[in-house]
Write a protein that holds these residues in place. Structure first.
Motif, PDB file in Angstrom:
ATOM      1  N   GLU A  97       0.396  -1.354  -0.041  1.00  0.00           N
ATOM      2  CA  GLU A  97      -0.434   0.322  -0.002  1.00  0.00           C
ATOM      3  C   GLU A  97       0.839   1.112  -0.102  1.00  0.00           C
ATOM      4  OE1 GLU A  97      -2.960  -0.077  -0.749  1.00  0.00           O
ATOM      5  OE2 GLU A  97      -3.556  -1.626  -0.254  1.00  0.00           O
ATOM      6  N   ASP A  98       1.969   1.505   0.896  1.00  0.00           N
ATOM      7  CA  ASP A  98       2.313   2.652   0.608  1.00  0.00           C
ATOM      8  C   ASP A  98       3.333   2.591  -0.986  1.00  0.00           C
ATOM      9  OD1 ASP A  98       2.699   2.977   3.617  1.00  0.00           O
ATOM     10  OD2 ASP A  98       4.528   1.890   4.085  1.00  0.00           O
ATOM     11  N   ALA A  99       3.879   2.006  -1.375  1.00  0.00           N
ATOM     12  CA  ALA A  99       4.253   1.562  -2.452  1.00  0.00           C
ATOM     13  C   ALA A  99       3.300   2.516  -3.860  1.00  0.00           C
ATOM     14  CB  ALA A  99       5.341  -0.137  -2.848  1.00  0.00           C
ATOM     15  N   VAL A 100       2.334   1.294  -3.454  1.00  0.00           N
ATOM     16  CA  VAL A 100       0.914   2.082  -4.339  1.00  0.00           C
ATOM     17  C   VAL A 100       1.256   3.372  -4.133  1.00  0.00           C
ATOM     18  CG1 VAL A 100      -1.577   2.265  -5.334  1.00  0.00           C
ATOM     19  CG2 VAL A 100       0.326  -0.266  -4.066  1.00  0.00           C
ATOM     20  N   ARG A 101       0.995   3.802  -2.782  1.00  0.00           N
ATOM     21  CA  ARG A 101       0.794   5.280  -2.709  1.00  0.00           C
ATOM     22  C   ARG A 101       1.707   6.592  -3.088  1.00  0.00           C
ATOM     23  NH1 ARG A 101       1.133   5.450   3.208  1.00  0.00           N
ATOM     24  NH2 ARG A 101      -0.713   4.346   3.152  1.00  0.00           N
ATOM     25  N   MET A 102       2.905   6.184  -3.113  1.00  0.00           N
ATOM     26  CA  MET A 102       4.425   6.564  -3.297  1.00  0.00           C
ATOM     27  C   MET A 102       3.453   6.938  -4.956  1.00  0.00           C
ATOM     28  SD  MET A 102       7.236   5.650  -1.956  1.00  0.00           S
ATOM     29  CE  MET A 102       7.153   5.521  -0.205  1.00  0.00           C
ATOM     30  N   LEU A 104       6.081  -1.707  -9.994  1.00  0.00           N
ATOM     31  CA  LEU A 104       5.525  -1.243  -9.710  1.00  0.00           C
ATOM     32  C   LEU A 104       5.583  -0.533 -11.094  1.00  0.00           C
ATOM     33  CD1 LEU A 104       3.788   0.051  -6.789  1.00  0.00           C
ATOM     34  CD2 LEU A 104       2.291  -1.949  -7.974  1.00  0.00           C
ATOM     35  N   ASN A 105       6.454   0.742 -11.289  1.00  0.00           N
ATOM     36  CA  ASN A 105       6.933   1.732 -12.160  1.00  0.00           C
ATOM     37  C   ASN A 105       7.166   0.919 -13.349  1.00  0.00           C
ATOM     38  OD1 ASN A 105       6.916   4.827 -11.414  1.00  0.00           O
ATOM     39  ND2 ASN A 105       8.249   4.319  -9.505  1.00  0.00           N
ATOM     40  N   GLY A 140      17.110  -1.845 -12.411  1.00  0.00           N
ATOM     41  CA  GLY A 140      16.294  -1.720 -11.501  1.00  0.00           C
ATOM     42  C   GLY A 140      15.877  -3.290 -11.594  1.00  0.00           C
ATOM     43  N   LEU A 141      15.489  -4.101 -12.593  1.00  0.00           N
ATOM     44  CA  LEU A 141      15.684  -5.193 -12.209  1.00  0.00           C
ATOM     45  C   LEU A 141      17.080  -6.113 -11.526  1.00  0.00           C
ATOM     46  CD1 LEU A 141      12.838  -6.381 -15.308  1.00  0.00           C
ATOM     47  CD2 LEU A 141      12.681  -6.263 -12.539  1.00  0.00           C
ATOM     48  N   HIS A 142      17.709  -5.792 -11.827  1.00  0.00           N
ATOM     49  CA  HIS A 142      18.881  -6.545 -11.680  1.00  0.00           C
ATOM     50  C   HIS A 142      19.100  -6.139 -10.612  1.00  0.00           C
ATOM     51  CE1 HIS A 142      23.334  -8.181 -11.852  1.00  0.00           C
ATOM     52  NE2 HIS A 142      23.292  -7.106 -11.858  1.00  0.00           N
ATOM     53  N   SER A 143      19.273  -5.299  -9.923  1.00  0.00           N
ATOM     54  CA  SER A 143      20.009  -4.614  -8.707  1.00  0.00           C
ATOM     55  C   SER A 143      18.244  -5.219  -7.176  1.00  0.00           C
ATOM     56  CB  SER A 143      19.397  -3.215  -7.912  1.00  0.00           C
ATOM     57  OG  SER A 143      18.193  -2.453  -8.412  1.00  0.00           O
ATOM     58  N   GLY A 144      17.044  -5.444  -7.849  1.00  0.00           N
ATOM     59  CA  GLY A 144      15.970  -6.538  -7.152  1.00  0.00           C
ATOM     60  C   GLY A 144      16.305  -7.206  -7.178  1.00  0.00           C
ATOM     61  N   VAL A 145      17.098  -7.992  -8.059  1.00  0.00           N
ATOM     62  CA  VAL A 145      16.737  -9.880  -8.015  1.00  0.00           C
ATOM     63  C   VAL A 145      17.962 -10.202  -6.569  1.00  0.00           C
ATOM     64  CG1 VAL A 145      18.872 -10.135 -10.278  1.00  0.00           C
ATOM     65  CG2 VAL A 145      16.840 -11.859  -9.338  1.00  0.00           C
ATOM     66  N   LEU A 146      19.692  -9.068  -7.400  1.00  0.00           N
ATOM     67  CA  LEU A 146      20.270  -9.454  -6.265  1.00  0.00           C
ATOM     68  C   LEU A 146      19.708  -9.108  -4.973  1.00  0.00           C
ATOM     69  CD1 LEU A 146      23.373  -7.335  -7.670  1.00  0.00           C
ATOM     70  CD2 LEU A 146      22.779 -10.158  -7.492  1.00  0.00           C
ATOM     71  N   ALA A 147      18.993  -7.725  -4.586  1.00  0.00           N
ATOM     72  CA  ALA A 147      18.519  -7.598  -3.156  1.00  0.00           C
ATOM     73  C   ALA A 147      17.402  -8.932  -3.026  1.00  0.00           C
ATOM     74  CB  ALA A 147      18.126  -6.950  -2.917  1.00  0.00           C
ATOM     75  N   HIS A 162      13.375  -1.179   3.723  1.00  0.00           N
ATOM     76  CA  HIS A 162      13.623  -0.783   3.323  1.00  0.00           C
ATOM     77  C   HIS A 162      14.479  -1.624   1.256  1.00  0.00           C
ATOM     78  CE1 HIS A 162      15.491   3.036   1.079  1.00  0.00           C
ATOM     79  NE2 HIS A 162      16.739   2.477   0.589  1.00  0.00           N
ATOM     80  N   ARG A 163      14.409  -2.092   1.385  1.00  0.00           N
ATOM     81  CA  ARG A 163      14.374  -2.880   0.163  1.00  0.00           C
ATOM     82  C   ARG A 163      13.647  -3.267  -0.280  1.00  0.00           C
ATOM     83  NH1 ARG A 163      20.048  -7.323   1.190  1.00  0.00           N
ATOM     84  NH2 ARG A 163      22.091  -5.245   1.441  1.00  0.00           N
ATOM     85  N   VAL A 164      12.801  -3.950   0.459  1.00  0.00           N
ATOM     86  CA  VAL A 164      11.408  -5.061  -0.447  1.00  0.00           C
ATOM     87  C   VAL A 164      10.724  -3.407  -0.635  1.00  0.00           C
ATOM     88  CG1 VAL A 164       9.454  -6.018  -0.099  1.00  0.00           C
ATOM     89  CG2 VAL A 164      11.485  -6.678   1.347  1.00  0.00           C
ATOM     90  N   LEU A 165      10.688  -3.001  -0.301  1.00  0.00           N
ATOM     91  CA  LEU A 165       9.952  -1.499  -0.802  1.00  0.00           C
ATOM     92  C   LEU A 165      10.395  -0.844  -1.959  1.00  0.00           C
ATOM     93  CD1 LEU A 165       7.372   1.010  -0.299  1.00  0.00           C
ATOM     94  CD2 LEU A 165       9.733   2.303   1.250  1.00  0.00           C
ATOM     95  N   GLN A 166      11.740  -0.584  -2.201  1.00  0.00           N
ATOM     96  CA  GLN A 166      12.437  -0.247  -4.074  1.00  0.00           C
ATOM     97  C   GLN A 166      11.404  -1.186  -4.319  1.00  0.00           C
ATOM     98  OE1 GLN A 166      13.564   2.966  -2.766  1.00  0.00           O
ATOM     99  NE2 GLN A 166      14.436   2.625  -4.239  1.00  0.00           N
ATOM    100  N   ILE A 167      12.200  -2.928  -4.501  1.00  0.00           N
ATOM    101  CA  ILE A 167      11.620  -3.809  -4.893  1.00  0.00           C
ATOM    102  C   ILE A 167      10.208  -3.392  -5.522  1.00  0.00           C
ATOM    103  CG2 ILE A 167      11.518  -6.513  -5.643  1.00  0.00           C
ATOM    104  CD1 ILE A 167      13.521  -6.772  -3.586  1.00  0.00           C
TER     105      ILE A 167
END
Length: 260
Positions: free
Chosen positions: A102-107, A144-145, A207-214, A134-139
């Motif tokens: 919900e936080d991510a969608v709101r942003m 979403l973007n 973005g996706l590369h850093s996401g999969v690493l996180a 923080h990492r989950v939110l960034q992913i």
């Protein structure tokens, strides 16, 4: 604000000022002027129309002000949410997956509204997850973007984004971001998480590369499913309910990590 400025610039207030000056010129014989003069006889009907115009203009400006105030309030909520999540990074703690979504969608919700994207939520009842929020939110923000861009570029009749959560076992949960966008070509499914790979005109491929690493660093996985171009895509983030050592990092550990 631009709409309000334009309406004020186009206001007929100057016409009212000119009319008042004209009445002052004839104030000694005002009754005769209003009754018999060609211009004077049109004053009262014009004032009636001007009054109606100013009433409508006032209502329109008030409506714009209410919209502006609401959007400023929304901006404040977004900034507060971002600041809240940006304060501590690298700290594992109990987080609500639904709350993070919900936080991510709101942003980035204004972008969904602007492109007429429908958001559907399919949330399962999940326990709290011990993770670096923080990492989950960034992913989530990145997924979403990406979904928003894919939906913006689609020519389909319906732009739908489905956010889904589910249990994937006794010790793990999954978060799915499914869109009805442009889809992914089969040959790109194995490349999409590679560093520097992107199908976007202005993308950088990080973005996706850093996401999969996180995701991997948190003991989880990030993968994608798509039936091809024009068939949309589903990104699946799977996370354990707790880190492998089943321990919540302390603030001391975070400080040591930052010093290192």
């Amino acid at each position: 604000a631009s709409l309000m400025a334009g309406k004020i610039r186009e206001s007929r207030v100057e016409n009212l000022t000119a009319l008042v000056n004209m009445l002052y010129e004839h104030q000694g014989r005002l009754d005769e002027y209003l009754a018999n003069d060609a211009k004077g006889s049109r004053v009262l009907p014009y004032l009636a129309k001007l009054g109606t115009h100013f009433t409508q203009e006032r209502q329109s400006l008030l409506a714009e002000l209410e919209s502006l105030t609401a959007n400023i309030g929304h901006i404040k909520e977004i900034v507060a949410t971002q600041q809240n999540h940006a304060r501590v990074s690298g700290l594992n703690e109990e987080v609500s997956i639904e709350g993070l979504i919900e936080d991510a969608v709101r942003m980035i919700h204004p972008g969904f509204e602007r492109h007429e994207i429908q958001i559907r939520r399919e949330f399962a009842e999940l326990p709290a997850v011990v993770a670096d929020k923080h990492r989950v939110l960034q992913i989530l923000l990145n997924l979403l973007n990406n979904a928003k861009r894919a939906l913006k570029e689609t020519a389909g009749p319906e732009r739908v984004l489905i956010v889904r959560t589910r249990r994937t076992g006794e010790g793990s949960v999954a978060l799915e971001i499914q869109d009805t966008g442009v889809g992914i070509a089969p040959e790109n499914l194995t490349k999409i998480f590679a560093q520097g790979f992107t199908t976007q005109r202005n993308g950088h491929g990080f973005g996706l590369h850093s996401g999969v690493l996180a995701a991997q660093e948190m003991g989880g996985t990030l993968r994608v499913q798509s039936d091809g171009l024009g068939c949309g895509a589903t990104f699946i983030l799977e996370l354990p309910l707790a880190p492998a050592d089943s321990r919540v990092d302390s603030k001391v550990a975070v400080q040591e990590r930052r010093v290192a």
